[in-house]
Design a protein around this motif. Structure first.
Motif, mmCIF file in Angstrom:
data_model
loop_
_atom_site.group_PDB
_atom_site.id
_atom_site.type_symbol
_atom_site.label_atom_id
_atom_site.label_comp_id
_atom_site.label_asym_id
_atom_site.label_seq_id
_atom_site.Cartn_x
_atom_site.Cartn_y
_atom_site.Cartn_z
ATOM 1 N N PHE A 40 -16.016 11.809 -2.440
ATOM 2 C CA PHE A 40 -16.269 13.077 -1.748
ATOM 3 C C PHE A 40 -15.709 12.995 -0.342
ATOM 4 O O PHE A 40 -16.056 12.084 0.414
ATOM 5 C CB PHE A 40 -17.775 13.340 -1.673
ATOM 6 N N GLN A 41 -14.869 13.955 -0.022
ATOM 7 C CA GLN A 41 -14.232 13.974 1.298
ATOM 8 C C GLN A 41 -14.813 15.100 2.130
ATOM 9 O O GLN A 41 -14.889 16.256 1.677
ATOM 10 C CB GLN A 41 -12.725 14.187 1.110
ATOM 11 N N ARG A 42 -15.229 14.778 3.367
ATOM 12 C CA ARG A 42 -15.694 15.818 4.303
ATOM 13 C C ARG A 42 -14.448 16.597 4.724
ATOM 14 O O ARG A 42 -13.629 16.098 5.472
ATOM 15 C CB ARG A 42 -16.343 15.173 5.512
ATOM 16 N N ALA A 43 -14.329 17.817 4.207
ATOM 17 C CA ALA A 43 -13.094 18.579 4.425
ATOM 18 C C ALA A 43 -13.431 19.959 4.977
ATOM 19 O O ALA A 43 -14.604 20.323 5.119
ATOM 20 C CB ALA A 43 -12.334 18.703 3.111
ATOM 21 N N PRO A 68 -17.090 23.759 6.497
ATOM 22 C CA PRO A 68 -16.978 22.478 5.796
ATOM 23 C C PRO A 68 -17.057 22.628 4.281
ATOM 24 O O PRO A 68 -17.709 23.546 3.766
ATOM 25 C CB PRO A 68 -18.178 21.672 6.310
ATOM 26 N N ALA A 69 -16.382 21.753 3.575
ATOM 27 C CA ALA A 69 -16.428 21.716 2.108
ATOM 28 C C ALA A 69 -16.298 20.264 1.683
ATOM 29 O O ALA A 69 -15.733 19.448 2.413
ATOM 30 C CB ALA A 69 -15.275 22.519 1.519
ATOM 31 N N LEU A 70 -16.807 19.943 0.523
ATOM 32 C CA LEU A 70 -16.628 18.590 -0.001
ATOM 33 C C LEU A 70 -15.465 18.607 -0.982
ATOM 34 O O LEU A 70 -15.533 19.298 -2.006
ATOM 35 C CB LEU A 70 -17.898 18.112 -0.716
ATOM 36 N N ALA A 71 -14.425 17.888 -0.662
ATOM 37 C CA ALA A 71 -13.281 17.790 -1.581
ATOM 38 C C ALA A 71 -13.552 16.637 -2.545
ATOM 39 O O ALA A 71 -13.881 15.529 -2.118
ATOM 40 C CB ALA A 71 -12.005 17.550 -0.795
ATOM 41 N N GLU A 109 -23.692 18.852 9.227
ATOM 42 C CA GLU A 109 -22.638 19.490 8.425
ATOM 43 C C GLU A 109 -23.268 20.062 7.168
ATOM 44 O O GLU A 109 -23.970 19.356 6.454
ATOM 45 C CB GLU A 109 -21.561 18.448 8.068
ATOM 46 N N ARG A 110 -23.028 21.340 6.910
ATOM 47 C CA ARG A 110 -23.671 21.985 5.761
ATOM 48 C C ARG A 110 -22.617 22.286 4.708
ATOM 49 O O ARG A 110 -21.746 23.126 4.922
ATOM 50 C CB ARG A 110 -24.356 23.264 6.240
ATOM 51 N N TYR A 111 -22.700 21.583 3.600
ATOM 52 C CA TYR A 111 -21.691 21.732 2.556
ATOM 53 C C TYR A 111 -22.195 22.654 1.459
ATOM 54 O O TYR A 111 -23.131 22.318 0.745
ATOM 55 C CB TYR A 111 -21.328 20.353 1.981
ATOM 56 N N ARG A 112 -21.560 23.792 1.321
ATOM 57 C CA ARG A 112 -21.971 24.748 0.283
ATOM 58 C C ARG A 112 -20.970 24.823 -0.846
ATOM 59 O O ARG A 112 -21.239 25.412 -1.881
ATOM 60 C CB ARG A 112 -22.154 26.139 0.918
ATOM 61 N N ILE A 113 -19.795 24.271 -0.608
ATOM 62 C CA ILE A 113 -18.731 24.392 -1.597
ATOM 63 C C ILE A 113 -18.145 23.007 -1.899
ATOM 64 O O ILE A 113 -17.978 22.195 -0.990
ATOM 65 C CB ILE A 113 -17.630 25.334 -1.052
ATOM 66 N N ALA A 114 -17.869 22.774 -3.193
ATOM 67 C CA ALA A 114 -17.065 21.605 -3.569
ATOM 68 C C ALA A 114 -15.708 22.142 -3.986
ATOM 69 O O ALA A 114 -15.620 23.213 -4.602
ATOM 70 C CB ALA A 114 -17.711 20.864 -4.729
ATOM 71 N N LEU A 115 -14.660 21.429 -3.656
ATOM 72 C CA LEU A 115 -13.341 21.895 -4.057
ATOM 73 C C LEU A 115 -12.517 20.723 -4.563
ATOM 74 O O LEU A 115 -12.853 19.555 -4.340
ATOM 75 C CB LEU A 115 -12.639 22.619 -2.910
ATOM 76 N N CYS A 116 -11.472 21.055 -5.262
ATOM 77 C CA CYS A 116 -10.598 20.003 -5.770
ATOM 78 C C CYS A 116 -9.185 20.568 -5.889
ATOM 79 O O CYS A 116 -9.003 21.685 -6.394
ATOM 80 C CB CYS A 116 -11.109 19.536 -7.143
ATOM 81 N N LEU A 167 0.841 -1.195 0.000
ATOM 82 C CA LEU A 167 0.000 0.000 0.000
ATOM 83 C C LEU A 167 0.876 1.245 0.000
ATOM 84 O O LEU A 167 1.631 1.474 0.946
ATOM 85 C CB LEU A 167 -0.904 -0.014 1.247
ATOM 86 N N ILE A 168 0.783 2.018 -1.075
ATOM 87 C CA ILE A 168 1.517 3.284 -1.123
ATOM 88 C C ILE A 168 0.709 4.358 -0.400
ATOM 89 O O ILE A 168 1.224 5.104 0.414
ATOM 90 C CB ILE A 168 1.782 3.687 -2.585
ATOM 91 N N ALA A 169 -0.595 4.386 -0.707
ATOM 92 C CA ALA A 169 -1.440 5.489 -0.232
ATOM 93 C C ALA A 169 -2.004 5.182 1.153
ATOM 94 O O ALA A 169 -3.210 5.049 1.327
ATOM 95 C CB ALA A 169 -2.567 5.720 -1.231
ATOM 96 N N ARG A 170 -1.124 5.099 2.145
ATOM 97 C CA ARG A 170 -1.584 4.706 3.477
ATOM 98 C C ARG A 170 -2.385 5.819 4.140
ATOM 99 O O ARG A 170 -3.465 5.586 4.689
ATOM 100 C CB ARG A 170 -0.389 4.319 4.345
ATOM 101 N N HIS A 171 -1.887 7.052 4.072
ATOM 102 C CA HIS A 171 -2.623 8.163 4.678
ATOM 103 C C HIS A 171 -3.971 8.336 3.986
ATOM 104 O O HIS A 171 -5.004 8.574 4.611
ATOM 105 C CB HIS A 171 -1.803 9.453 4.566
ATOM 106 N N TRP A 172 -3.950 8.175 2.661
ATOM 107 C CA TRP A 172 -5.168 8.306 1.858
ATOM 108 C C TRP A 172 -6.247 7.347 2.343
ATOM 109 O O TRP A 172 -7.415 7.719 2.504
ATOM 110 C CB TRP A 172 -4.794 8.051 0.398
ATOM 111 N N MET A 173 -5.878 6.078 2.588
ATOM 112 C CA MET A 173 -6.890 5.105 2.997
ATOM 113 C C MET A 173 -7.426 5.409 4.396
ATOM 114 O O MET A 173 -8.524 4.997 4.739
ATOM 115 C CB MET A 173 -6.323 3.680 2.951
ATOM 116 N N GLY A 174 -6.659 6.158 5.186
ATOM 117 C CA GLY A 174 -7.157 6.593 6.493
ATOM 118 C C GLY A 174 -8.439 7.399 6.353
ATOM 119 O O GLY A 174 -9.332 7.337 7.209
ATOM 120 N N LEU A 175 -8.568 8.145 5.260
ATOM 121 C CA LEU A 175 -9.781 8.953 5.055
ATOM 122 C C LEU A 175 -11.016 8.057 4.993
ATOM 123 O O LEU A 175 -12.051 8.340 5.594
ATOM 124 C CB LEU A 175 -9.695 9.752 3.752
#
Ligand SMILES: CC(C)(COP(=O)(O)OP(=O)(O)OC[C@H]1O[C@@H](n2cnc3c(N)ncnc32)[C@H](O)[C@@H]1OP(=O)(O)O)[C@@H](O)C(=O)NCCC(=O)NCCS
Length: 357
Positions: free
Chosen positions: A203-206, A228-231, A264-271, A181-189
């Motif tokens: 979609f990540q709760r960010a 909050p934003a959705l990444a 949680e109220r998400y008004r923005i999506a970001l990337c 597994l390379i993406a170890r931190h990633w899978m923590g999400l």
């Protein structure tokens, strides 16, 4: 985002590592060996205390095989994982570190924005090192599944979300020729309940980074840093991401988050992604999905001293960030764009963008 970890870093081990076994007299004691590395020592110090908190178990035999298949772990890795599970649990010191690691993951469920690292174990740990974090996620699996269940998250969303573990094992094998597994931190999400796959997109709760909230405020939105934003994230090995597939995912997200995270109220999506580098528009046709994806976003103004990010497009397009640029194939318009741009001495940059949901 650095492509070495979706981003990620690069494991030092190759194909022919030794397999650590119980009673290997040539190994130092497990923890003293790990403590000789600064990052690993910091990681050990941050782990949950031993024998406190959640009970940690690992399924065995056919039960483990079923779990691995549900997580989309590639078939060629199943047998090695079964054997590695037993080797890991037979070593009392390693088992203690493993249990503490799994408990730390479990304790993090329902938190967001945890920057904790999951460093790779040194190469001399062999298969046990390569699979250590995968097995930790498997130990945490019943807890995150129970969390999803408590929130009323449909079983198919839960399964497809967590199956990103297998996708990332495939990324490791594609890049390094062995499972891990390379993406170890990633899978923590995923395993903290922070990220969900809904259709084509994840979609990540960010939290809104300050640069995004400044840009949103300049566009007339009342947004504060840390709202909050959705990444958005775009999984690989999933075919094209057509505008229709993205629209469908966004529609699913607009229903999913108020339903399962009503506070949680998400008004923005970001990337934040190599896909949002505006230079791609110089190479790809307007009809390309990447160009049309870019069209959804207000791009945040670039920092004057930004750092090039050449490895992300190389990793995501060709599978390995370390490939020499002279050897990059030119089969598709994107491959030609990424390689020709670099061969001409230019750089790629990660872009950051947002849009109102
Ligand atoms: C993002 C992704 C789905 C875009 O693919 P797409 O929907 O086909 O994108 P486009 O329509 O813009 O593709 C334009 C061209 O690039 C090609 N292309 C797209 N992604 C490619 C890839 N990963 N490797 C090689 N070629 C690719 C397409 O086949 C098309 O080629 P053509 O013009 O010669 O026919 C795809 O690149 C991918 O899966 N990437 C890996 C995941 C990723 O990068 N996630 C973001 C992490 S920050």
């Amino acid at each position: 985002m650095d492509a070495r970890e979706p981003g990620g870093d690069h494991e030092p081990w190759g194909d022919r590592e030794p397999c650590r076994t119980e009673g290997d007299a040539s190994m130092e004691s497990t923890t003293s060996g790990l403590r000789s590395d600064e990052d690993l020592a910091a990681w050990l110090d941050g782990l949950a205390p031993f024998a406190t908190g959640a009970e940690v178990t690992l399924p065995a035999g056919d039960e483990l095989v079923s779990v691995l298949l549900d997580l989309s772990v590639p078939h060629e890795d199943v047998t090695e994982l079964l054997a590695t599970r037993d080797v890991l649990l037979r070593d009392p010191e390693l088992r203690e570190v493993f249990e503490r690691n799994a408990r730390t993951l479990i304790a993090g469920i329902d938190t967001i924005d945890d920057r904790r690292e999951f460093p790779p174990l040194p190469g001399e740990f062999g298969a046990v090192g390569r699979w250590f974090h995968v097995l930790s996620f498997i130990a945490a699996l019943p807890y995150v599944q129970a969390y999803h269940h408590r929130l009323g998250i449909p079983a198919d969303v839960s399964r497809r979300t967590l199956a990103d573990l297998g996708r990332n094992v495939a990324v490791h094998r594609r890049r390094l020729g062995v499972g891990g597994l390379i993406a170890r931190h990633w899978m923590g999400l995923h395993f903290r309940g922070e990220l969900y796959q809904l259709g084509r997109l994840q979609f990540q709760r960010a939290l809104v980074p300050s640069r995004v909230s400044e840009s949103a405020r300049a566009a007339g939105l009342s947004h504060r840093p840390e709202d909050p934003a959705l990444a958005l994230h775009i999984p690989a090995f999933h075919g094209p991401f057509t505008p229709a597939a993205c629209d469908e995912s966004l529609a699913l997200a607009k229903d999913f988050f108020p339903r399962h995270f009503p506070r949680e109220r998400y008004r923005i999506a970001l990337c934040g992604s190599w896909l949002l580098d505006p230079q791609l528009r110089e190479y790809l046709p307007k009809s390309s999905n990447i160009v049309r994806f870019q069209g959804r976003f207000h791009l945040v103004e670039e920092l004057p001293n930004r750092t090039p990010d050449d490895t992300s497009p190389v990793a995501f397009v060709f599978g390995d960030p370390d490939l020499p640029i002279e050897t990059l194939p030119r089969r598709t318009s994107l491959e030609r764009a990424v390689g020709d741009h670099l061969r001409a001495g230019n750089h790629w940059y990660s872009g950051l963008g947002w849009f109102e949901l």
